[in-house]
Design an enzyme around this catalytic site. Structure first.
Site: not given
Length: 258
Positions: A152, A24, A21-22
């Site tokens: 993951d 990098v 949700f952002g």
């Protein structure tokens, strides 16, 4: 420090990371104080209530990396919680050879065109060993923490340094088990990536989820194919031994699989 870092000649690598949700950011040069190039991950909770609980869970999960000091895991150097603006920041070292997925695809193209490739078999086996060691460390637990499930594991979440040593990143979907527990009950399985999904869906998270995904990564290293590759309707993870051997990306090596 975060504002200064973001203003210091950085560029956005990727946004809307699945599960994170952002954004990098990667520094183009060494950052003062750390004296290395770093990656800055920003998770924006925002003011909207949609997915807010899930986003906050991702923030908590990312912090698990601060308690994992292992040669096969990228360390979390620092984090900052900006509660006022609903933003959370994580700083980790930048590894110059990028993620394993891109390196495998680079080799696939070069081998097809009879050009020099980056990963010989020695490097590929080393990568398998290093990530297996990281999983063993996470899954063992100790008196300071419980068993940690990454949830993951994929070639995009494995990065390589200048000597092609491999390390795990992105703990946004990870979970920590209570002492003595071998599984964790959840109302819904965490989101994953196509090609890595468990073959059976259920509401208990176990070490086997990580092992399953790691097995797919091993197949990627052997074949040079993407995890979502299909052949006659079969996904890569369901191929038999003969089919895997026939698709070895670097042929001058004998693959022994059980």
């Amino acid at each position: 420090m975060i504002k200064e870092l973001k203003n210091q000649n950085v560029w956005i690598l990727q946004e809307d990371l699945q599960g994170s949700f952002g954004y990098v950011y990667i520094s183009k040069k060494e950052v003062q104080g750390f004296n290395i190039r770093v990656v800055l991950k920003e998770i924006d909770i925002g003011q909207k209530q949609s997915h807010k609980t899930q986003k906050l869970g991702s923030v908590t999960n990312e912090k698990l990396a601060s308690r994992l000091m292992h040669f096969g895991i990228v360390p979390l150097l620092a984090f900052h919680d900006d509660h006022k603006n609903g933003k959370y920041y994580f700083v980790s070292p930048f590894l110059v050879n990028g993620d394993l997925f891109d390196v495998i695809q680079f080799d696939t193209y070069n081998i097809r065109n009879k050009m020099q490739f980056k990963l010989d078999w020695k490097k590929r086996v080393k990568i398998m060993y290093q990530i297996a060691s990281a999983l063993d460390y996470m899954h063992a637990g100790n008196k300071f923490r419980g068993t940690i499930l990454h949830m993951d594991i994929k070639s995009k979440n494995i990065v390589l340094d200048s000597k092609f040593n491999a390390r795990l990143i992105d703990f946004g979907l990870s979970r920590e088990l209570k002492e003595g527990d071998e599984s964790l009950a959840v109302t819904a399985l965490p989101l994953g990536t196509k090609g890595y999904y468990p073959t059976m869906q259920h509401n208990m998270l176990t070490k086997q989820h990580d092992y399953h995904n790691f097995g797919v990564v091993i197949l990627e290293l052997i074949t040079g194919l993407e995890a979502c590759t299909t052949d006659q309707g079969l996904e890569l993870r369901k191929w038999n031994l003969r089919r895997i051997k026939d698709r070895q990306q670097v042929p001058r090596y004998r693959v022994i699989l059980c």
